[in-house]
Design a protein around this motif. Structure first.
Motif, short mmCIF file in Angstrom:
data_model
loop_
_atom_site.label_atom_id
_atom_site.label_comp_id
_atom_site.label_asym_id
_atom_site.label_seq_id
_atom_site.Cartn_x
_atom_site.Cartn_y
_atom_site.Cartn_z
N VAL A 47 0.97 -1.10 0.16
CA VAL A 47 0.46 0.27 -0.31
C VAL A 47 0.91 1.44 -0.32
CG1 VAL A 47 -1.45 1.39 1.29
CG2 VAL A 47 -2.01 -1.26 0.90
N ALA A 93 -5.39 -0.08 -1.20
CA ALA A 93 -5.49 -1.06 -0.17
C ALA A 93 -5.61 -2.68 -1.11
CB ALA A 93 -7.13 -1.44 -0.14
N ALA A 94 -4.95 -3.10 -0.19
CA ALA A 94 -4.25 -4.80 -0.30
C ALA A 94 -5.61 -5.60 0.38
CB ALA A 94 -3.13 -5.35 0.62
N LEU A 96 -8.59 -8.61 0.55
CA LEU A 96 -8.69 -8.89 2.26
C LEU A 96 -8.10 -10.28 1.78
CD1 LEU A 96 -10.59 -8.30 3.97
CD2 LEU A 96 -12.01 -9.45 3.02
N ALA A 143 -12.22 -2.18 2.92
CA ALA A 143 -11.37 -1.26 1.69
C ALA A 143 -12.03 -0.27 1.90
CB ALA A 143 -11.27 -1.60 0.45
#
Lengths: 490, 490
Positions: A47, A93-94, A96, A143
């Motif tokens: 991120v 955002a990575a 989930l 996210a």
């Protein structure tokens, strides 16, 4: 080298070892988006790092620039990256899901998870199990958490809080949050409540545990539950030494005649969007329930995801009609994030003091700072703004799941998709749904079997969350479920 | 007009209606500091506003400039204002205490508070009672809370947390905080702990409640407590349906022979700084306790304020010597702020799983963001820096209280002042200490009577917190106590 600092110029893709020869014919953008998503997920693209300029990456991969911009567009739609003007495209955002595990690990986890009766640790174990696609129910789009707004509100709170605000506080919760919750309930759930009557708790789970304790100490030994109905709620009640007689749910919601037949003096209900079936409690059933409550029954209303609806008008909370007989519980777990552990209870007057004592002994009250930050977000309109954003995203994801189910599981019946964060499917045949869930997990797709949430016989089914996943992952996950079901059902 | 915006130039003092004719002879600075403190407390000088330039205020009041700068210096020492270079002197924190109430309100509160046995709501009621000076024990200097460092750490956390970090988490606590706590305990309390064995809880209160539940379900019905000993701890245990046989404390700590005589299988101890007497558990008593524990006894070590010490070396935690028989509990309530509701438990192996189940059912685990922020402060050295600052301030305040006691209560015996956040005084004669506390509160000074914390006969006493108060307020409060005691004792 990829630029993880976010300041220098991003250049090549060596680090990713991309080879277009791996890509399926006609699916270059999909393939590229998938590889980038993997890199974001496993930390090669952390991120804050910047994607290479589309022109450069296209030249390096020897594909048209449109292939790259289309892949970036998909990642952006999924919420993983965002255009930052002259700064380029940045990872925000990575995904989930955890990286895919080795087959051995997955097999072990699978075996343990879905064998036998689920115990206290079952949801932790499911969460910890590695999977490529997590379709567990119960999460909003995480996210989308409003990080910047949260930080702004926290700054405002820290700038104005008096020193005494850092001391022990009112175990009912901070006055600011109780006011904000009262206003929220009036605007969004049709409930009129005095802030003095609101108890701030650590989520609906704590609400149930505290209430179970109070009821048990008043001599109550049975609290009826919907069937199918939330396994988690049932576990919390049983931990409080209460029996949980099951009451059938049909297309109009809980069968009040059957509730009456149990003789239980209290019941836990999810009237706005029954868990897991998604049924809305019908008008005639509401009237029957009001009669039952009028004869002394206590309704525990778990309003867990009522703010999320797509194709139907809002359903008023039972509490709005029946304040004396309904103990209402809500939380921000489905509105913002479960990790905040903030919820609220509105108890009937006769339980209010005992519930406050229980909260005091449980933990002396919720932490103050997050309560004050949340009050800020609620009173400034930020939370409603966030909810509107979530509704748009979730609807999109819900539609993607329904399309994927029609394509990959045409025989499945879909239930309760007009609202909420999940839907349920039931399947023809005699297969054990735990075996389906185990097989799906072994292939990297996490779901919950309907049988976890049922005490009585039922058709095989799966409970599928869509809100926390991107349309791409949802489609991928449902395709795997389709394969699994075809193997089992034939 | 006073400038509340913090940008324009502060000018006069009309708003305060200052008249030097009200000042006692020779006490102009004191008087001025007191009036300014009142104005900060009641909001006329809000946090962020600027004090008038000393030159201007001196001219307006027709006093020497030294009078004003001395008053400002005292406010600065108390932590209420800070010099901001060219921006002048700015209000940074309001006094902890509420404005003085009307005599009628105070009398009502007093009557209700100290009459009869203290109930579940007693500490809330005491907190809510208005007072000019709050000498309740149990709070560190809350005005010193590191707001800027907290916000910086929160920004760092929000900038890097993955989306899944906003979901349901490990009910044991976030791995980052468990690692940070393990390191903290090693550095500060001599305890070697595996982060895997640490359970993050909502303060020591929750630790006791969870443990009471686990012990009760294992058939334990008695947990011995120190006498005198914390009323709050006793209440939590009793709420968990446990009896709390009292064990006398002498100058070496708990009497282990008397503990043995109760037959109780477990005991709650505060070995590093006994509450409320401040006694340190002696070496011989430690050895006796280790023998008692070796025969199967469980020690619940409440290490509530062990980091705060002034005139003595650190005292190692019992847990550091006796991991198998000690359930250790600590928190940030005395290190940072009770409002954070974060603590930790290190249970003996045989209780670990049951305690985790209890935490899961209680609330599914602490909120994630504050845990991660705290982990940041612990691992960056910020919390140790804060602790050093607190030690300096607290020692200064402790000294002020001891001086004031020598001046105003020369017959009082002072106990346990070498460490912690409070001291205890005992008084000659037969007076009921609840009457003293009630009379003091009626005059605007809040204390706790020793009898709240005692189950067996004891001399009259008061438990007095100094850490959260400025030297000026401490002196003022103790002077009032002196008047009250003279009236009662004669």
């Amino acid at each position: 080298m990829w630029d993880a600092g976010g300041t220098g110029a991003a250049s090549g893709s060596d680090f990713l070892q991309l080879d277009t020869a791996d890509a399926p014919v006609g699916g270059l953008s999909d393939w590229l988006a998938g590889r980038l998503r993997e890199a974001i997920s496993d930390g090669r693209l952390p991120v804050g790092s910047r994607l290479p300029a589309s022109r450069l990456l296209a030249a390096e991969l020897r594909v048209s620039r449109g292939v790259v911009t289309e892949a970036y567009r998909r990642l952006s739609e999924d919420g993983h990256v965002a255009g930052r003007g002259r700064k380029g495209t940045v990872v925000v955002a990575a995904p989930l899901t955890a990286p895919p595990s080795s087959p051995a690990t997955a097999a072990t986890a699978t075996g343990a998870l879905f064998a036998g009766e689920p115990g206290a640790e079952i949801f932790d174990a499911l969460r910890a199990a590695p999977a490529r696609v997590d379709l567990s129910p119960g999460l909003p789009d995480l996210a989308a958490f409003p990080r910047a707004a949260w930080l702004r509100a926290e700054r405002a709170v820290l700038g104005t809080l008096s020193a005494s605000g850092f001391g022990y506080g009112d175990p009912r919760g901070t006055p600011a949050l109780r006011r904000a919750v009262a206003n929220w309930l009036a605007r969004n759930r049709g409930i009129r409540a005095d802030p003095e009557d609101i108890l701030v708790v650590a989520g609906t789970a704590q609400a149930l545990t505290l209430l179970a304790r109070v009821l048990h100490r008043r001599g109550i030994r049975q609290v009826a539950v919907e069937d199918p109905g939330s396994l988690g709620a049932r576990q919390h009640l049983r931990d409080g030494l209460l029996e949980t007689p099951p009451v059938p749910v049909d297309s109009e919601g809980i069968r009040v005649d059957a509730l009456r037949a149990t003789g239980a003096p209290a019941v836990v209900l999810t009237p706005a969007h029954q868990f897991p079936t998604g049924v809305v409690l019908g008008g005639e059933r509401r009237r029957e329930l009001i009669r039952w409550a009028g004869e002394g029954g206590l309704i525990i209303e778990d309003d867990y995801d009522a703010e999320h609806r797509y194709d139907r008008p809002p359903v008023a909370a039972l509490r709005s009609m029946l304040a004396e007989q309904v103990c209402y519980a809500g939380s921000v777990s489905k509105l913002l994030a479960p990790a905040l552990r903030v919820g609220w209870v509105l108890a009937p007057p006769r339980y209010r003091d005992a519930l406050l004592d229980a909260k005091r002994y449980a933990d002396l009250g919720n932490a103050a700072l997050p309560q004050l930050v949340l009050a800020h977000l609620m009173e400034s309109g930020e939370l409603e703004r966030h909810l509107r954003l979530l509704r748009r995203r979730h609807r999109h994801r819900r539609d993607a799941m329904i399309r994927a189910l029609a394509a990959h599981l045409p025989d499945a019946r879909v239930h309760g998709a007009a609202a909420g964060l999940h839907l349920m499917i039931t399947l023809p045949g005699e297969v054990a749904d735990r075996d389906l869930a185990a097989a799906a997990l072994a292939r990297g797709v996490k779901t919950q079997p309907l049988s976890w949430h049922a005490q009585r016989p039922h058709p095989p089914g799966l409970v599928l969350g869509y809100a926390a996943n991107t349309p791409t992952l949802i489609t991928e996950g449902v395709a795997v479920l389709g394969e699994v079901v075809r193997e089992f059902v034939g």
